[in-house]
Structure formats: C-alpha cells, structure tokens
Design a protein around this motif. Structure first.
Motif, mmCIF file in Angstrom:
data_model
loop_
_atom_site.group_PDB
_atom_site.id
_atom_site.type_symbol
_atom_site.label_atom_id
_atom_site.label_comp_id
_atom_site.label_asym_id
_atom_site.label_seq_id
_atom_site.Cartn_x
_atom_site.Cartn_y
_atom_site.Cartn_z
ATOM 1 N N LEU A 199 -61.920 26.776 18.560
ATOM 2 C CA LEU A 199 -62.010 25.109 18.113
ATOM 3 C C LEU A 199 -60.180 25.356 19.220
ATOM 4 C CD1 LEU A 199 -63.727 24.466 15.420
ATOM 5 C CD2 LEU A 199 -61.563 23.150 14.564
ATOM 6 N N LEU A 210 -63.111 23.945 21.927
ATOM 7 C CA LEU A 210 -62.981 22.570 22.047
ATOM 8 C C LEU A 210 -61.354 22.315 22.058
ATOM 9 C CD1 LEU A 210 -65.387 22.080 19.207
ATOM 10 C CD2 LEU A 210 -65.383 22.025 21.348
ATOM 11 N N HIS A 238 -56.284 24.172 30.105
ATOM 12 C CA HIS A 238 -58.066 23.859 30.627
ATOM 13 C C HIS A 238 -57.796 23.719 31.659
ATOM 14 C CE1 HIS A 238 -60.457 19.963 31.090
ATOM 15 N NE2 HIS A 238 -61.455 20.851 30.836
ATOM 16 N N ARG A 267 -69.742 21.222 31.112
ATOM 17 C CA ARG A 267 -67.972 21.153 31.507
ATOM 18 C C ARG A 267 -67.264 20.614 30.587
ATOM 19 N NH1 ARG A 267 -65.002 20.244 35.790
ATOM 20 N NH2 ARG A 267 -66.176 18.757 36.982
ATOM 21 N N LEU A 268 -65.798 20.673 30.825
ATOM 22 C CA LEU A 268 -65.590 19.147 30.069
ATOM 23 C C LEU A 268 -64.194 18.708 31.159
ATOM 24 C CD1 LEU A 268 -64.080 21.372 26.824
ATOM 25 C CD2 LEU A 268 -65.964 19.468 27.065
ATOM 26 N N GLU A 269 -64.414 17.547 30.487
ATOM 27 C CA GLU A 269 -63.331 16.764 32.106
ATOM 28 C C GLU A 269 -63.031 15.395 31.549
ATOM 29 O OE1 GLU A 269 -65.318 15.455 35.422
ATOM 30 O OE2 GLU A 269 -64.591 13.100 34.590
ATOM 31 N N LYS A 270 -61.136 16.493 31.255
ATOM 32 C CA LYS A 270 -59.838 15.413 30.674
ATOM 33 C C LYS A 270 -60.664 14.126 31.291
ATOM 34 C CE LYS A 270 -55.223 15.398 29.825
ATOM 35 N NZ LYS A 270 -55.752 15.925 28.432
ATOM 36 N N PHE A 303 -54.570 13.469 9.012
ATOM 37 C CA PHE A 303 -55.715 13.730 10.449
ATOM 38 C C PHE A 303 -56.818 12.909 10.267
ATOM 39 C CE2 PHE A 303 -53.069 17.455 11.117
ATOM 40 C CZ PHE A 303 -52.279 17.455 12.042
ATOM 41 N N PHE A 337 -61.654 20.921 9.270
ATOM 42 C CA PHE A 337 -62.218 22.099 11.032
ATOM 43 C C PHE A 337 -63.339 21.160 11.411
ATOM 44 C CE2 PHE A 337 -61.771 26.088 11.182
ATOM 45 C CZ PHE A 337 -60.372 25.972 10.784
ATOM 46 N N LEU A 341 -60.911 17.967 13.654
ATOM 47 C CA LEU A 341 -60.753 19.054 14.769
ATOM 48 C C LEU A 341 -60.937 19.097 16.181
ATOM 49 C CD1 LEU A 341 -57.614 20.444 12.566
ATOM 50 C CD2 LEU A 341 -57.361 19.024 14.303
ATOM 51 N N ALA A 342 -62.550 19.810 15.445
ATOM 52 C CA ALA A 342 -63.908 20.308 16.828
ATOM 53 C C ALA A 342 -64.308 19.146 17.348
ATOM 54 C CB ALA A 342 -64.958 20.831 15.320
ATOM 55 N N VAL A 348 -62.858 16.365 20.070
ATOM 56 C CA VAL A 348 -62.730 16.853 21.790
ATOM 57 C C VAL A 348 -63.018 15.403 22.458
ATOM 58 C CG1 VAL A 348 -64.877 18.451 21.880
ATOM 59 C CG2 VAL A 348 -63.359 18.962 23.178
ATOM 60 N N TYR A 388 -61.341 14.097 26.083
ATOM 61 C CA TYR A 388 -62.142 14.936 26.854
ATOM 62 C C TYR A 388 -63.624 14.156 27.039
ATOM 63 C CZ TYR A 388 -58.912 18.863 27.183
ATOM 64 O OH TYR A 388 -57.452 18.819 27.175
#
Lengths: 307, 361
Positions: free
Chosen positions: A84, A88, A304, B3-6, B294, B340, B343-344, B347, B351
């Motif tokens: 996580l 993530l 990141h 790929r993760l991009e902000k 949350f 959990f 929060l996962a 993302v 992103y």
C-alpha cells in the motif's frame, strides 16, 4: 510494604524476559525507519505474531516452529503495508493505523479457540559453567534462547548498518530517497525488504509474549507494547545499542511496578499499572525537549519516481 | 508496463468513487472470509448490511440502534477529521472519550439526587472539558517541546483505561450497588439521563450533537478563515507560516476540538445507551472513528454517511453473531479491511494509471 520480598537476582532475570518482546519489535522498527518508512502497524503485527505463534506452537507442540510461523505472519502483514505505501503510495500514518486495527481484529478471530490453553514453552538454555556462576549465572545466563537471539539481533543490525554496503544503501535511501534513486538504488525494493524485516521482528516479539512471557493467549494481550516499541525507537535516537538500553529500561519499569503491586506498596494500583505508559510519555518529552536528532530525513515521506 | 502518473489535481470523481469501491472490495473479501469461517457468504453480507434496516423480524429493534451507534462515531470522527486535515494525528480519541464520560458522570453524581434542569447541561460541559483537557496534554507537549502527538495521545488511552478501572470501583462506585464496580445507573435518575428524544428512533442528545457538529464542521472548513488556515497547514505547512498562520494555535485548536467532541460523545454514551460508568463501557468507538473519518474523506457530509455505514456493520455484526454464529472479531477485521481497501483505492485519486512501453535504461 515488604521490599525484601523482591529478590534482585529474580528481578534482573525477569526484566530481561519482559524486555525481550519490545526489543524484537523495536529493533525491527528501527531498520524500517532507517529506510525512511514509518510503520505504525507494529502493534497489529505483534499481536498477530502472538496469536499465530501460539496457535502453531500448540498444534505442532514445538515453540520454535511457533516462532518461525509468527515471524512469517508478521512479515505477511507488513507486506500488505508495504504494498500500500510503496506501490500504491498511500499515507503511511493512516496505513499503519489501519494495519494495527486490522491486526487486532484478525488476532481476536484466530485466537478465539485458543483462549485459556497452555502452550509448550521454551526450555532454559544450559550454558554450562556460565550458568553456574553464583548470582550472575541465574540472572543473565539461564534464559531461553530467544533472549540471546534478540540481543544478537541488535548487534547484527548495528554491524549491518555501520559496516556493510547494504547498510549504507539502506541509510542513504532513508536520508534522501531522491538522491538514492538518482544514484540508481532501487528505493522501493530496499524499503520493501526493510518493511518485511520489521514485520518479522514484530511477529517474533509478539510470539515471545504469548509463548514465554505470559505464556497464554488473551485477546489484546500486547496492551500497547507495539506502541511502546515505536516510542523506544525515538528514545534511542535511531541507534541500535540505545534500543537495547531503552527496551531494558521499560522492561525494568514493567517488572518493578508488578513487584511493587505484589509487595503491597503504598502507591495507588492505578498509578502503578499506568506507569509504563506514563514513563513512555515522560521519556518522549525529555528526548524531544532536548531536540530529537537522528531521525532519517525522508522518514514518512512518499517516494514516487516521477520523471 | 503499467505506470503511475501524478495528477495535477486530485480527481473529484475518484474522491467520491473510491469509498464505494472500497466497500465493494471489502464485501467481496469479507464474503470469502465468512465462507472460510463456514457461513454462507451471501447470507452473511445480507445479515450485516440489509437485515438491520429492512428485516421485518429484527428491524424494530435494530433500526433505532443505527443512530445510537452512529452518534458517537460521527461526533468523534468530525473532531478527528479537522485535525487530520491539518496533519495533526490525534489517535487517542478513545482516551478522551473515557475521560469525558468520567468527568461528565462525576460532575452529575456530585449533585445526586438533585432534579434540577441544570444537571444535564452541567454534565455536558464537564464531559467536553474532560475530553478537552485530556487532549491538551499532547497538544501542549507538541507545541512547547515538539513531542510526537501520535504516541502521546495513544499512550494516554491506556492511562485513561486504568483511571476508568480505578474510579469505577472507587470514587464513582454506586454506594447502593452492594460493592459491585460501576457507577449509579443514570436510567433511574431522570434529571441526568440522556433519554431517547423520539420513541423508537434511537435519537438521543448525542445524536443531535453529532448532527450539529456535522453542520458546524462544514461551515468551519469551507466558510471560515480558521478552516482555511487548518487546510493550508495540512497541505503546505511552509506556505501557511509565510501567510502568518500560527502553527501553535492550529495544534491547540484541532486537538482541543477533537478532544472536546470525543469527551462529549463519552458523556452521552455513559449517561444514555451505556447507562453507567463501568470498567468496560467503552466499546472502541474512539478507534473506529478513525476509520469513519477516512472513509468519509475527512469531509463532514462524508463522515455522516460513513458513520451510518459503520454503525450498520456494528449492528449487522451483532446480528450475524446471533444468527449465523460468526465470531464478533470478524466484524472488527471487516472494519479494518475497509480502511485498508480505501487507502489502496485512493491511489487513483492522486495518480492515474498509464500504459507505457518499457523504456531502455
């Protein structure tokens, strides 16, 4: 009150036993924090380790297999945290809290059938002539193997961080993940390994609690030991040997207050029971008033690799 | 390769969508868990999420429980969310809740058996002050000495629990209780009893306070300069300082509000649904409220909905325990899993997933 009923030999011996769970958890968390990750899930991993270790030890009748299983269980939970936070990119504080809450629930679920059972416990080591030294032998050299493993672990972590290339990389990642990344180190991979190590250590600490210290399983039995371990890392200013001092100090407080309660000291019981927590707060205050130095610069920051 | 991009800005759609996705995932994995535990997963999910409200057999009893359980959760979570927005992590709400209950009940019991109308307001103020004072300990230590508020507030939960054990069998013990621990029962004392306001709804003063807190927090966070300062402190501490925001004041304010609200919640609970201050009257609301905060995206309206949902899992969990023999701890795990998964899935809020060709390094 009868203070003479407290034997100094037994006192030191029981301090070592009561400090060991916190020592395991704290030395693991130290490595995690050195890599720049703040895992607040220590309590959750510890209690899961406690219940899994207990259950496996009861079923296999081997405490050592129990310890291995506890380490694996702690590592598996920490894997969830690592995935996580590292892959993530979730908030480390929130994720750690979530891990603790989930771990408490999970442990209660697994542990239900084991309440009230007795587990096989570790035999005391016979260190030959060392154990026969009058006084000191009984104090220091007649414990079970895990007490010595925990101390060796502190030495190993110290040597790893100070003398090896791997330790240097780990510290670099914790101090400045961007620079480490630029140098070509795999920030996420290093951190994942550190997180797994921390989880395994927390699991061992929990298992020590349920297999040796108590030795029984009761719901919520860690009672904040994981949080105290986190406080000890701060107390130790992120240095391995000070972790040992911190853990033994807290072990001392815990044992002393129990002894004072048993001896019927003229101090309110509530104050004695609360003393480990109060002293934790006090220590945190003193450390922070001095200006807590030594925290890894990237602690708790999300990494990141954006190009 | 993925790929993760902000994202330049957090996605609005995903902010709203990720809690729903998290609930769906929790139901899925929870269902598997229940199947492992030997219960029919569909029946278990239905018992937890549907039956408490719609079942003809139980809803008469369980529907009012929804507000009874959601009230304290929302009240505490609203306070926590304000601090979380500013990056101030009060995770000791459970302790503040306990101290609020002790102070509130204690202030009332000092005047037993008075039937003045002022008793209940006095207890409310004492409860809020008790929680506030307990939260001021980490606040002052943080602002004066820079001590970590996470660890201090958490340690104080254990201290509060020992104080609770001590007063329940000492100072506040019912003198007519034949030596059993626990205070007088407030149900037998009208002036101090936090009674159900509308019969059959579960609505008590704590629920009213929770609704007021939702509205007040909404106004504070979106319309008031202090709300802006709080958000600024959380998102860009340096910018906040340049803008003249006093960080000390923000810490005191955030911890103070959350402590006072948690204290009130404790007082409402002890004098109402719980009925007395006993050794274990606290049910972990202070910790579950963190999940609620949350899950509600730290947004007052979101927290209102999240509190109701979490209350539903509590009631449904009890029902599942009763009807299907599922262990109570399964629900605790279920709630932890929810946080959990949330929060996962979060993302995707910050992103975006991109498919890229693997680059030659």
């Amino acid at each position: 009150m009868d203070l003479s009923s407290i034997s100094p030999v037994l006192l030191v011996a029981s301090i070592m036993v009561s400090a060991t769970p916190i020592l395991f958890a704290a030395i693991g968390e130290l490595v995690v924090e050195k890599s720049g990750v703040l895992n607040l899930g220590v309590e959750g991993m510890m209690i899961t380790g406690a219940v899994v270790g207990f259950a496996v030890a009861v079923n296999t009748e081997s405490p050592l297999v129990g310890f291995v299983a506890a380490a694996v269980a702690g590592a598996v939970l920490s894997l969830a945290f690592g995935f996580l936070t590292q892959h993530l990119l979730s908030n480390q504080v929130a994720t750690g809290l979530g891990l603790t809450l989930a771990g408490l629930g999970l442990s209660a679920l697994i542990g239900k059938p084991y309440e009230g059972m007795k587990s096989p416990t570790l035999p005391k080591l016979d260190l030959g002539p060392l154990s026969d030294i009058p006084g000191v032998g009984k104090m220091v050299f007649s414990h079970d193997i895990m007490v010595y493993v925990s101390i060796l672990l502190v030495a190993a972590v110290w040597a790893f961080l100070k003398f090896t290339r791997g330790g240097l990389i780990l510290r670099a990642v914790g101090e400045s993940h961007d620079s480490a990344h630029a140098l070509g180190y795999k920030v996420v991979r290093v951190r994942m390994i550190a997180i797994l190590f921390g989880g395994a250590c927390a699991g061992l600490g929990g298992a020590y609690l349920s297999l040796v210290r108590v030795p029984q399983w009761t719901e919520g039995m860690t009672a904040g030991a994981g949080w105290i371990a986190l406080a000890i890392v701060v107390f130790a200013s992120w240095r391995p040997w000070r972790i040992l001092i911190g853990a033994y100090l807290f072990g001392g407080v815990t044992v002393l207050q129990l002894n004072l309660q048993a001896a019927g000291a003229k101090v309110p019981v509530a104050l004695l029971s609360a003393s480990p927590y109060l002293i934790t707060i006090l220590v945190l205050v003193i450390i922070s008033a001095r200006g807590a130095h030594g925290a890894p610069a990237s602690l708790g920051r999300v990494f990141h690799a954006s190009n | 390769m993925l790929r993760l991009e902000k994202r330049p800005q957090p996605s609005r759609e995903w902010t709203a969508l990720s809690p729903l996705l998290a609930v769906a995932l929790t139901m899925l994995v929870g269902g598997i868990l229940f199947a492992i535990l030997g219960a029919n997963p569909f029946e278990a999910i239905r018992t937890i999420f549907w039956d408490p409200i719609f079942s003809e057999q139980f809803s008469g009893f369980t529907r009012p429980q929804l507000l009874v359980k959601a009230g304290p959760l929302i009240l505490i979570a609203i306070g926590l969310s304000i601090g979380f927005k500013a990056g101030i992590w009060n995770i000791g709400a459970e302790g503040q809740y306990i101290m609020g209950a002790i102070c509130g009940a204690g202030a009332g019991l000092a005047f037993y058996p008075s039937d003045s109308v002022l008793i209940f307001p006095l207890m409310l103020i004492a409860g809020a002050l008790g929680g506030w004072a307990w939260a001021m300990i980490p606040a002052i230590l943080k602002t004066k000495l820079g001590t970590n508020e996470i660890l201090v507030s958490l340690m104080l939960v254990y201290v509060a629990e020992t104080i609770l054990a001590s007063v329940a069998s000492g100072l506040l013990r019912n003198p007519d209780g034949m030596g059993f621990p626990g205070s007088r029962n407030f149900k037998e004392w009208d002036a101090a009893f936090n009674s159900e306001l509308i019969t059959g709804t579960g609505m008590h003063w704590g629920v009213v306070a929770a609704f007021i807190a939702v509205i007040a927090a909404y106004v504070l966070m979106s319309r008031h300069i202090q709300g802006f300062n709080i958000r600024l402190t959380g998102e860009a501490p340096r910018a906040a300082r340049f803008a003249g925001v006093n960080p000390t004041r923000i810490v005191i304010l955030c911890l103070g509000i959350s402590g006072a609200l948690a204290g009130m919640a404790g007082m409402f609970e002890a004098t109402g649904p719980a009925g007395q201050v006993s050794i274990d009257f606290n049910a972990g609301y202070g910790f579950t409220a963190i999940i609620v905060a949350f899950l509600g995206r730290l947004n007052p309206i979101g927290i209102l909905l999240a509190g109701l949902l979490m209350a539903l899992t509590y009631i449904g969990g009890e029902l599942a325990q009763l009807m299907l023999g599922l262990p109570g701890a399964a629900i605790q795990l279920f709630q932890g899993m929810l946080l959990f998964f949330l929060l996962a899935t979060d993302v995707f809020t910050n992103y975006r997933l991109r498919l890229t060709k693997k680059e030659a390094v």
